[in-house]
Design a protein around this motif. Structure first.
Motif, mmCIF file in Angstrom:
data_model
loop_
_atom_site.group_PDB
_atom_site.id
_atom_site.type_symbol
_atom_site.label_atom_id
_atom_site.label_comp_id
_atom_site.label_asym_id
_atom_site.label_seq_id
_atom_site.Cartn_x
_atom_site.Cartn_y
_atom_site.Cartn_z
ATOM 1 N N ARG A 218 -0.507 0.237 7.034
ATOM 2 C CA ARG A 218 -1.212 -1.031 6.820
ATOM 3 C C ARG A 218 -1.767 -1.550 8.149
ATOM 4 O O ARG A 218 -2.908 -2.035 8.216
ATOM 5 C CB ARG A 218 -0.254 -2.049 6.195
ATOM 6 C CG ARG A 218 -0.763 -3.501 6.191
ATOM 7 C CD ARG A 218 -1.993 -3.681 5.313
ATOM 8 N NE ARG A 218 -2.599 -4.986 5.520
ATOM 9 C CZ ARG A 218 -2.319 -6.066 4.791
ATOM 10 N NH1 ARG A 218 -1.428 -5.993 3.813
ATOM 11 N NH2 ARG A 218 -2.927 -7.203 5.020
ATOM 12 N N LEU B 274 -4.867 0.461 8.933
ATOM 13 C CA LEU B 274 -6.003 0.040 8.112
ATOM 14 C C LEU B 274 -6.566 -1.294 8.598
ATOM 15 O O LEU B 274 -7.789 -1.470 8.689
ATOM 16 C CB LEU B 274 -5.572 -0.077 6.648
ATOM 17 C CG LEU B 274 -5.150 1.214 5.946
ATOM 18 C CD1 LEU B 274 -4.715 0.917 4.515
ATOM 19 C CD2 LEU B 274 -6.264 2.248 5.958
ATOM 20 N N ASP B 275 -5.676 -2.228 8.908
ATOM 21 C CA ASP B 275 -6.129 -3.535 9.388
ATOM 22 C C ASP B 275 -6.938 -3.392 10.679
ATOM 23 O O ASP B 275 -7.944 -4.098 10.878
ATOM 24 C CB ASP B 275 -4.929 -4.453 9.627
ATOM 25 C CG ASP B 275 -4.287 -4.938 8.332
ATOM 26 O OD1 ASP B 275 -4.931 -4.829 7.270
ATOM 27 O OD2 ASP B 275 -3.141 -5.424 8.387
ATOM 28 N N VAL C 51 -10.386 -2.096 9.816
ATOM 29 C CA VAL C 51 -11.177 -3.175 9.218
ATOM 30 C C VAL C 51 -11.662 -4.131 10.305
ATOM 31 O O VAL C 51 -12.820 -4.571 10.310
ATOM 32 C CB VAL C 51 -10.343 -3.930 8.161
ATOM 33 C CG1 VAL C 51 -11.071 -5.198 7.709
ATOM 34 C CG2 VAL C 51 -10.071 -3.031 6.957
ATOM 35 N N LEU D 14 -12.360 -1.958 2.504
ATOM 36 C CA LEU D 14 -11.320 -1.560 1.562
ATOM 37 C C LEU D 14 -11.710 -1.929 0.135
ATOM 38 O O LEU D 14 -12.034 -3.082 -0.154
ATOM 39 C CB LEU D 14 -9.995 -2.238 1.924
ATOM 40 C CG LEU D 14 -9.481 -1.988 3.347
ATOM 41 C CD1 LEU D 14 -8.147 -2.688 3.549
ATOM 42 C CD2 LEU D 14 -9.356 -0.499 3.625
ATOM 43 N N ALA E 243 -5.105 -3.890 0.982
ATOM 44 C CA ALA E 243 -4.599 -3.026 2.057
ATOM 45 C C ALA E 243 -3.198 -2.506 1.752
ATOM 46 O O ALA E 243 -2.889 -1.342 2.031
ATOM 47 C CB ALA E 243 -4.611 -3.788 3.378
#
Length: 229
Positions: A156, A159-160, A163, A170, A174
């Motif tokens: 996570r 992914l953050d 982004v 996304l 997430a």
């Protein structure tokens, strides 16, 4: 593989550490014998391929068996922390190895595939899986151990970051995507044990990239070229 200590970043998130070992991992070293000493000794034994016996570890450290179990909660709890330390170290190395790889789905996929390969090269982990598959999978892939939940949190974070760089949009929350990515990686890691399947580890990156990008045609073309190569 060198001994690794679980980083305080994740353990610090717990509102109330469940065991004395988790508290010690948060706080760091102490001049007295502490739960951290027990953890590090247990980790050395595990890395050497030896069985982790909490009573024997307690005797070696000169503490009572009851004290040792009060610190770690249970043998499973101690093994779970050891397993997470190894997995987390490999995940961090994978991210560092792809620092200049770019951004977006391809980078996330490359990091995940790198981590899968590195974890599979761990001789102590493979031995643990051979000797006690049920316990190993319970601690690695379910809520009975800390590994899966913390791996999801680590993905996570990845992914953050993508982004935030503007490199990833996304299509799902997430947390959901992080969970799915971890499950995909687990499928590659333990395919031979779970379903007696042989998988190409090179496909792990493509699977994660496809999950994040949704570009079926482009990813399928890369798979076809990979197969021909």
């Amino acid at each position: 593989m060198p001994a690794a200590r679980p980083p305080p970043a994740l353990t610090a998130r717990r509102k109330k550490p469940a065991t004395r070992l988790q508290q010690a991992l948060d706080q760091g070293a102490s001049p007295r014998v502490t739960p951290l000493d027990l953890f590090e000794l247990a980790q050395r034994r595990w890395l050497q391929g030896e069985r982790v016996d909490v009573g024997a570890l307690a005797a070696e450290l000169g503490i009572g068996r009851a004290t040792a179990f009060r610190w770690v909660g249970s043998r499973d709890g101690l093994l779970g922390e050891i397993l997470w330390a190894q997995c987390d170290a490999q995940m961090r190395r994978a991210a560092a190895a792809h620092q200049g790889y770019g951004h977006g789905p391809a980078r996330v996929g490359a990091i995940c595939a790198h981590g899968v390969r590195a974890i599979l090269r761990s001789a102590p982990l493979r031995q643990f899986l051979r000797e006690d598959q049920e316990q190993a999978l319970r601690l690695l892939t379910s809520k009975q151990g800390p590994v899966q939940a913390r791996a999801i949190a680590r993905v996570r974070e990845l992914l953050d970051a993508e982004v935030a760089h503007g490199a990833l949009t996304l299509a799902l929350p997430a947390n959901t995507l992080a969970y799915l990515i971890v499950r995909v990686c687990e499928s590659f890691l333990y395919a031979d044990i779970i379903s007696d399947q042989r998988v190409d580890l090179g496909d792990a990156a493509l699977a994660v990239e496809l999950l994040l990008s949704g570009r079926v045609a482009a990813t399928a073309g890369r798979v076809a070229r990979k197969r021909r190569g």
